[in-house]
Design a protein around this motif. Sequence first.
Motif, mmCIF file in Angstrom:
data_model
loop_
_atom_site.group_PDB
_atom_site.id
_atom_site.type_symbol
_atom_site.label_atom_id
_atom_site.label_comp_id
_atom_site.label_asym_id
_atom_site.label_seq_id
_atom_site.Cartn_x
_atom_site.Cartn_y
_atom_site.Cartn_z
ATOM 1 N N GLY A 132 -15.999 -1.731 -68.589
ATOM 2 C CA GLY A 132 -17.305 -1.510 -69.174
ATOM 3 C C GLY A 132 -17.733 -2.676 -70.038
ATOM 4 N N ASP A 133 -18.185 -2.376 -71.268
ATOM 5 C CA ASP A 133 -18.577 -3.432 -72.208
ATOM 6 C C ASP A 133 -17.511 -3.656 -73.272
ATOM 7 N N THR A 134 -16.307 -3.137 -73.040
ATOM 8 C CA THR A 134 -15.212 -3.366 -73.977
ATOM 9 C C THR A 134 -14.649 -4.768 -73.803
ATOM 10 N N LEU A 135 -14.367 -5.138 -72.551
ATOM 11 C CA LEU A 135 -13.806 -6.453 -72.248
ATOM 12 C C LEU A 135 -14.602 -7.093 -71.125
ATOM 13 N N PHE A 136 -15.115 -8.286 -71.396
ATOM 14 C CA PHE A 136 -15.788 -9.082 -70.371
ATOM 15 C C PHE A 136 -14.872 -10.226 -69.959
ATOM 16 N N ILE A 137 -15.305 -10.997 -68.990
ATOM 17 C CA ILE A 137 -14.557 -12.197 -68.618
ATOM 18 C C ILE A 137 -14.964 -13.295 -69.603
ATOM 19 N N GLY A 138 -14.049 -13.651 -70.483
ATOM 20 C CA GLY A 138 -14.319 -14.671 -71.488
ATOM 21 C C GLY A 138 -14.879 -14.151 -72.787
ATOM 22 N N ASP A 139 -15.092 -12.862 -72.916
ATOM 23 C CA ASP A 139 -15.740 -12.323 -74.105
ATOM 24 C C ASP A 139 -15.394 -10.844 -74.251
ATOM 25 N N VAL A 140 -15.903 -10.244 -75.324
ATOM 26 C CA VAL A 140 -15.792 -8.796 -75.535
ATOM 27 C C VAL A 140 -17.171 -8.269 -75.913
ATOM 28 N N TYR A 208 -11.222 -16.026 -75.939
ATOM 29 C CA TYR A 208 -11.054 -16.334 -77.361
ATOM 30 C C TYR A 208 -10.711 -15.096 -78.197
ATOM 31 N N ALA A 209 -11.218 -13.934 -77.784
ATOM 32 C CA ALA A 209 -11.042 -12.712 -78.575
ATOM 33 C C ALA A 209 -9.700 -12.034 -78.338
ATOM 34 N N LEU A 210 -8.923 -12.546 -77.364
ATOM 35 C CA LEU A 210 -7.626 -11.951 -77.046
ATOM 36 C C LEU A 210 -6.462 -12.875 -77.395
ATOM 37 N N ARG A 211 -6.698 -13.820 -78.296
ATOM 38 C CA ARG A 211 -5.611 -14.723 -78.697
ATOM 39 C C ARG A 211 -4.434 -13.931 -79.252
ATOM 40 N N ALA A 212 -3.250 -14.318 -78.882
ATOM 41 C CA ALA A 212 -2.050 -13.558 -79.220
ATOM 42 C C ALA A 212 -1.848 -13.391 -80.721
ATOM 43 N N ASN A 213 -2.054 -14.452 -81.490
ATOM 44 C CA ASN A 213 -1.775 -14.410 -82.920
ATOM 45 C C ASN A 213 -3.031 -14.194 -83.775
#
Length: 471
Positions: A132-140, A208-213
């Motif tokens: 849905g609009d939770t996770l996009f490709i490259g964005d959230v 960018y929004a899913l960076r591990a740290n």
Amino acid sequence: MRIEQIYTGCLAQGAYYITSNGEAAIIDPLRETQPYMERLEKDGVKLKYIFETHFHADFVSGHLDLRRKTGASIVYGPNAKPEFEFISAKDAQVFEIGEIKIKVLHTPGHTMESTTYLLIDADDNEYAVFSGDTLFIGDVGRPDLAQKAASMTQEELAATLFHSLRNKIMTLADNVIVYPAHGAGSACGKNMSKETVSTIGEQKANNYALRANMTEAEFIKEVTDGLLPPPAYFGMNVAMNKSGIESFENVFSNGMRSIKAVEFEAVAEETGALILDTRNNADFAKGFIPQSINIGINGDFAPWVGALIGDVKQPILLVTESGMEEETVTRLSRVGFDNLIGHLKHGFQAWTQAGFDVDTVNRITAGQFEKEFKIGESKIIDIRKEGEYEAEHVDEAYSRPLSSINEWIKDINPEEHFYMHCGSGYRSMMAASILQARGYGNFSEIQGGFNAIAKTRVPKTDFVCQSKILI
């Protein structure tokens, strides 16, 4: 098992059609249901469920028409409270379609009812998520659209989204496919990729929004930074998706009424309708019905209609290119502009043949602009997005984005001439038509926009790569 992404470019929206062993599910369907009905009939399958990831703001869903035609159940995740019969799914609840399963992952943050659907294949493997609009490709998803409904700040919603992503999405295997609801061009995010399919692993590495740290504070700051105001029609579309809508067939029938030129003006006056001319900007510049607004069908038509007209209840009369009536009506219905009175029979040509008054736009070439332009004297209005302007613009030009024309138009001095341009001429003709409809005519619109100006010797700022600029 079969999964088909049905992508609609003008809305940058992805709906999903899934079949397995004689049964089907559709996720986030568009307003017009005929394409889905044709697929169901061709495949000889029965639609069992219509899954909605959330209450959409940028388009009107076809969920109610689909249920009426097929008897399928409408499913929303937790916290959804529409005004019609539906299944209120619980977090981790599983739905069976043929030999596959759809597992509910409640992922609030974009909105509080936002839900991701995890597809588990016949071999019990976690295969794909419909995010849905939770996770996009490259964005959230942007966390500011549901503030009023959720009684939360955008920072609080962003924090909620942070935990949804880390606890429900990023824990999935790297090879799980990601099918989002939108791609580049949608106003539901700010940094979406042109790609429409990815994997969890790719997003962990590149989003960018899913960076591990990444800390929660960093996430909140980066996700909320640079958000532009949402288009005016978003809230109205949410309300329509919650409360129910008129059938697409009725809206389509109204829009397809042909109105003769001799009656067109009278109908406009009687109904208070806005005359929307969807021809290309070059044709519009040469002549149009006075007071009409130009938004070309061959572009980001529906989002611009929503942004510039705003009120979905506004009565509308259409002027289209020959043969484009059906496409125009369909696209308007997708964003909830249902109050369509009809269209001008035989188009603008019929208007001129009837001898009625015609208006024009003072459109000049970039070459003419180069000859007329005077440093320190000429006033130039650049209506592109702020990011485009910051990348490179004409020296001393003012940045006045088209999306906010209703705010900056009041600051124009009608006695002072100005030049106006966008990137190519598509958006500047929209602005020109709005200006003239409101009595501002002392300007020159530049054909070809900045793309054409860039080839002249008109002084410009140094170019900066737009990938380094937040748009």
